[in-house]
Design an enzyme around this catalytic site. Sequence first.
Site, PDB file in Angstrom:
ATOM      1  NE  ARG A 230      -4.313  -1.183  -0.078  1.00 22.23           N
ATOM      2  CZ  ARG A 230      -4.475  -2.157  -0.993  1.00 22.23           C
ATOM      3  NH1 ARG A 230      -3.528  -2.421  -1.865  1.00 22.23           N
ATOM      4  NH2 ARG A 230      -5.601  -2.820  -1.061  1.00 22.23           N
ATOM      5  CG  HIS A 278      -3.344  -0.280  -6.970  1.00 25.12           C
ATOM      6  ND1 HIS A 278      -3.650   0.319  -5.767  1.00 25.12           N
ATOM      7  CD2 HIS A 278      -3.571  -1.605  -6.774  1.00 25.12           C
ATOM      8  CE1 HIS A 278      -4.032  -0.595  -4.893  1.00 25.12           C
ATOM      9  NE2 HIS A 278      -4.002  -1.778  -5.487  1.00 25.12           N
TER      10      HIS A 278
END
Length: 315
Positions: A230, A278
């Site tokens: 993350r 991502h």
Amino acid sequence: MAFLFILPTWPVDVWTAAMAKVAPDLDVRVWPDRMGNVADIEYCAAWLPPPGVVKSLPNLKVIMSLGAGVDAILKDPTLPGNIPIVRVNDPDLTGRMSEYIVLHVLYHHRQQRRIEDNQKHKIWNSFPTHAAKDLKVGIMGLGVMGTDSALKLRDIGFAVAGWSQSRKSVPGVESFAGSAEFDAFLARTDVLVSLLPAPPDTDGIINRSTIRKLSRKGPLGAPVIINAGRGRQQVEADIIAALDAGELLAATLDVFATEPLPPDSPLWTHPRVTVTPHCAADSDPETICAYVVGNIRRHQRGESLDNLVDRARGY
Ligand code: NDP
Ligand code: OXD
């Protein structure tokens, strides 16, 4: 019983079509404009749900994340405390992540950036390379994703270790556990991979001090970081400063504090940073819908849910 998709950033029609294929009888609703009577909704599946939406569902029984991470669900301050949350743990998603991690470890190991730079300048330079066994890869987060990546890297021949909260026993993979062993884990690591989830104690864990504790004895001369966990785990200014100071050789980053990565971020243009959007492991709609429906059916039969999130731990 109705099921609700909450997908502000994903193509809703693709997901409803996949769900129609997997479970043609399921009464599928869509936030925000195809909710129908909200009292019917007992299950929802979400990716980046806006705060307050889950709370507005009075008869909700289970919240399902459409990815492995649940940080975006847990950060809703209005999230009801009593509803179970499940996350994705599926071989398709895990396999995709391992492809990404193996690709980028190999990219740095085989000095592919240098080869591409040489090609741009028509330089035929077959510089010395090193064996995989000489490169020490350290994976933060030895859970579902981290373990699969570790095994695949181990099988290629890399010297692999993992760091997690609890001690692991993965054949051929050295295990470090807890904050007491973090520095020892860093000191043996040439390529630091993050596959951590996002509990608050991992915020900013990839910072200048962490980078300075990585090994400098490896065959690349300076350490490399790969973050597919993350974005909030990395201090972006520290990464740039460490690269510019020669403390870090290169970085591959798939996740960012702000996504999409803003156009003015220096990470976009840094010559030793690879930015990916991502996409390390994409959730495949049909596969994940089948997984979601499996969990709904289990719950309806009164069986326990697969891959329940521990709210106290945050993952
Ligand atoms: P898991 O829950 O299976 O594994 C998490 C691992 O992190 C566990 O080994 C856990 O330790 C460890 N961990 C958690 N907190 C700490 C801490 N404070 N210190 C040390 N170790 C810690 O998750 P997954 O492997 O399924 O997924 C990991 C993450 O990958 C997701 O949460 C998500 O953030 C990210 N992800 C990113 C994707 C992308 O496309 N970029 C796609 C999918 C996932 P222990 O085992 O001891 O509890
Ligand atoms: C996930 C993700 O958590 O895509 O699955 O990041």
